[in-house]
Design a protein around this motif. Structure first.
Motif, PDB file in Angstrom:
ATOM      1  N   ALA A  65     -36.770  -8.420 106.972  1.00  0.00           N
ATOM      2  CA  ALA A  65     -38.228  -8.493 107.127  1.00  0.00           C
ATOM      3  C   ALA A  65     -38.965  -8.543 105.805  1.00  0.00           C
ATOM      4  O   ALA A  65     -40.195  -8.622 105.784  1.00  0.00           O
ATOM      5  CB  ALA A  65     -38.719  -7.293 107.949  1.00  0.00           C
ATOM      6  N   CYS A  66     -38.247  -8.470 104.678  1.00  0.00           N
ATOM      7  CA  CYS A  66     -38.898  -8.495 103.359  1.00  0.00           C
ATOM      8  C   CYS A  66     -39.301  -9.921 102.998  1.00  0.00           C
ATOM      9  O   CYS A  66     -38.711 -10.896 103.477  1.00  0.00           O
ATOM     10  CB  CYS A  66     -37.948  -7.961 102.285  1.00  0.00           C
ATOM     11  SG  CYS A  66     -37.592  -6.214 102.424  1.00  0.00           S
ATOM     12  N   GLU A  67     -40.279 -10.012 102.110  1.00  0.00           N
ATOM     13  CA  GLU A  67     -40.742 -11.306 101.636  1.00  0.00           C
ATOM     14  C   GLU A  67     -40.833 -11.308 100.122  1.00  0.00           C
ATOM     15  O   GLU A  67     -40.951 -10.255  99.489  1.00  0.00           O
ATOM     16  CB  GLU A  67     -42.110 -11.637 102.239  1.00  0.00           C
ATOM     17  CG  GLU A  67     -42.115 -11.782 103.764  1.00  0.00           C
ATOM     18  CD  GLU A  67     -43.503 -12.076 104.311  1.00  0.00           C
ATOM     19  OE1 GLU A  67     -44.475 -11.942 103.542  1.00  0.00           O
ATOM     20  OE2 GLU A  67     -43.613 -12.443 105.492  1.00  0.00           O
ATOM     21  N   ARG A  71     -37.951  -9.142  98.664  1.00  0.00           N
ATOM     22  CA  ARG A  71     -36.730  -9.657  99.301  1.00  0.00           C
ATOM     23  C   ARG A  71     -35.657  -9.932  98.246  1.00  0.00           C
ATOM     24  O   ARG A  71     -34.487  -9.564  98.415  1.00  0.00           O
ATOM     25  CB  ARG A  71     -37.059 -10.927 100.073  1.00  0.00           C
ATOM     26  CG  ARG A  71     -35.873 -11.513 100.851  1.00  0.00           C
ATOM     27  CD  ARG A  71     -36.269 -12.796 101.566  1.00  0.00           C
ATOM     28  NE  ARG A  71     -35.158 -13.370 102.315  1.00  0.00           N
ATOM     29  CZ  ARG A  71     -34.867 -13.070 103.580  1.00  0.00           C
ATOM     30  NH1 ARG A  71     -35.616 -12.201 104.235  1.00  0.00           N
ATOM     31  NH2 ARG A  71     -33.839 -13.644 104.190  1.00  0.00           N
TER      32      ARG A  71
END
Length: 625
Positions: A65-67, A71
């Motif tokens: 779910a990281c960006e 991420r």
């Protein structure tokens, strides 16, 4: 971070003999359990970021779910990962300010080369809302739920440090107990601060008592309450929430000076952001590795007890501190509290031990003055590890903003208001105001710093109740207009979760104001805001566990003697021992979610050992039974 401000006059201060002796006996008593704890958590430590040893599938779930940069940072396996665990909710004033913290903390962690993720939330309930209601019977057990929730958040093993966001009664001890199970990780507690001052607490108490006597309307009572509890932040009296902040700062678990800064101020934000930067510095990858297991040791536990006693803090910490200590393999007893209380003077007067609130305490010099005077008197261990990266001398310094930059400067060496805060050389009382009682009714805690000396000894016939509602009905019916020792039993952790009984204070205070000698004896708790009425609380063993309170009858003469530490029923020993326990028709423990907590009620240990349910802690304390 602050630099070390060791004044020449303080360098050679010797540790007070009793403080040293108590610490030494705690260390000796705890040696096997402490070593077993340290061996366990040290075995969990890793040489690099914890997630580096994960299989690809596990790790992929951790950054799915990281960006953007976060991420890449999580995937890259080089930057330290930081868990954010928060008690935020917007129902409760003390926790509402935490809403903004995660984004601030993620940014500040990112600034110094780390990556932070919101790892989990923990419940936070308010004893002010549940006081006198069924939900209060879940209050103490919420500490264990918070500890378990913290463990679940950290169990993903993605992290090299933790930021613990919480303030009030069970929340801070629960966060600590959970974090100590991951004692190889550094952890910083991040507070939200108190609300601004509203209606003076003494006036609020006056209206409450008038309402209990039928001399004020509900509208008048609600107006007084809402003028007192009026905005974001912790309630301003010196109850368990603000005692939490005091204790953990002196234990070195807050950044220096961060406990009592108001929410939604530039300084509050600056301190919060600095906590994010500092946790990265404390990780194993950055050279200042300081795991929480090394901060919470015998010396820091004693420092926390001393701070509590010197300020007349909440009796709830006679439950919480033994439970926290046990989570670190340390065996802390009520006798340790009593022996320290005998030599630690009371240097603060904050409601209910005075008329000032916590904001007045902060303005008078706050934690920094307190640490100054206690260190200079040899009543605190200075050679401890802290989240500030050095010893306790760093906590002599206070944070300020200078041209928008957070810096620390030397804190006050003189009190700015001696009606609120004094030095050890000129205390309000020569001891800490917390005493242990023992006798043929068991062992109990009493807080006397808010009780007038003439009320320290009460000898009167008992009136025995099985719950709060019975007492309230008897008071309204005029049945208690005499000298009386009110006994409220079956209120311990095994009976009904050990709710606070603070709602009894207005009625009992009214009886005292009518000229009667009045005391309370109970196996339940009183609020951190309790005072005025002499109260032997947390009687152990509790009634339902075979405690002597179960054999009391109306009319038995009870002697509560806080002067000499005695709690006795004046009955023949053989006759009293032969009495059967009262046959009480106890209602089913269900409704308002109580049935979901039955397993905890069945497993909980005695109040004297922290009323904890965790087997490891019960085992470590079992030798003291």
């Amino acid at each position: 971070m602050p630099s070390s401000p060791i004044r020449e006059a303080a360098v050679h201060t010797k540790l007070h003999r009793v403080v040293g002796d108590v610490t030494q006996r705690i260390a000796e008593r705890s040696a096997p359990t402490r070593q077993a704890y340290l061996d366990r958590v040290r075995g969990m430590a890793t040489d690099g970021p914890a997630r580096a040893g994960m299989a690809c599938s596990n790790l992929a779930h951790g950054f799915a779910a990281c960006e953007g940069a976060d991420r890449l940072a999580v995937r890259g396996l080089t930057k330290p990962g930081v868990a954010i665990v928060s008690s935020y909710n917007d129902l409760l004033s003390a926790h509402q300010p935490l809403h903004e913290y995660p984004e601030w903390l993620k940014d500040s962690v990112r600034e110094v080369g780390g990556v932070a993720q919101f790892a989990g939330g923990v419940p936070a309930m308010c004893d002010g809302i549940t006081q006198g209601r069924a939900g209060m019977e879940l209050s103490l057990f919420s500490r264990e739920v918070i500890a378990m929730s913290t463990a679940i958040a950290l169990s993903h093993e993605m992290f090299d440090g933790a930021l613990l966001l919480g303030v009030c009664d069970k929340i801070v001890p629960g966060l600590l107990i959970g974090a100590l199970s991951f004692g190889h990780l550094p952890a910083i507690l991040v507070p939200a601060g108190p609300m601004t001052s509203g209606l003076p607490n003494k006036e609020k108490a006056r209206v409450r008592q008038l309402f209990a006597e039928g001399l004020a309307t509900r509208e008048q009572l609600l107006a007084a309450e809402s003028a007192s509890y009026h905005g974001p932040g912790t309630c301003t009296f010196y109850g368990t929430a603000n005692s939490n902040q005091m204790v953990v700062e002196v234990m070195g678990l807050h950044l220096p000076g961060s406990s009592f800064v108001h929410p939604h101020t530039p300084l509050r934000r600056a301190l919060t952001e600095e906590a994010g930067r500092q946790i990265v510095r404390l990780t194993q990858t950055r050279g200042q590795y300081t795991p929480i297991s090394e901060i919470v040791d015998e010396k820091s536990i004693v420092n926390g007890v001393v701070a509590l006693l010197a300020t007349g803090g909440s009796t709830n910490h006679t439950l919480h501190l033994p439970a926290v200590a046990a989570a670190a393999g340390i065996q802390l007893t009520w006798d340790d509290f009593a022996d320290l209380s005998a030599v630690v003077p009371l240097v603060a007067r904050v409601y209910p031990n005075g008329s000032a609130d916590i904001n007045h305490f902060q303005a008078a010099g706050g934690v920094q003055f307190l640490v100054n005077t206690l260190l200079d008197a040899g009543l605190l261990h200075r050679d401890v590890q802290t989240v500030a990266g050095g010893g306790l001398d760093l906590y002599r310094q206070e944070p300020v903003l200078e041209n928008g930059k957070l810096i620390w400067r030397d804190g006050p060496v003189d009190s700015l208001d001696t009606t609120v805060l004094r030095s050890v050389d000129d205390p309000f009382e020569p001891d800490g105001g917390l005493r242990m009682l023992s006798g043929n009714l068991g062992r109990a805690v009493i807080k006397v710093c808010a009780v007038q000396h003439e009320n320290w000894i009460v000898e009167a016939p008992a009136r025995v109740f099985e719950n709060q509602e019975q007492l309230t009905a008897a008071f309204k019916a005029g049945e208690l207009n005499r000298d009386v020792v009110v006994v409220v039993r079956n209120q311990g952790p095994k009976a009904n979760g050990m709710p606070e009984l603070h709602g009894l204070t207005p009625a009992l205070g009214a009886l005292m104001d009518r000229g009667h000698k009045v005391a309370l004896v109970t196996d339940g708790r009183m609020s951190g805001a309790s005072g005025k009425v002499p109260a032997a609380i947390q009687v152990s063993p509790e009634s339902v566990a075979g405690g002597p309170l179960a054999r009391l009858r109306d009319g038995d003469v009870i002697r509560l003697d806080a002067e000499h530490g005695r709690l006795e029923v004046l009955a023949g020993p053989a006759e009293f021992a032969a009495r059967p326990a009262a046959d009480v028709d106890r209602p089913a423990w269900e409704g308002t979610g109580r049935e979901l907590f039955s397993a905890l009620r069945n497993a909980v240990g005695p109040a004297e050992h922290g009323a904890t349910v965790f087997p490891g802690q019960l085992t470590s304390m079992g030798e003291l039974a």
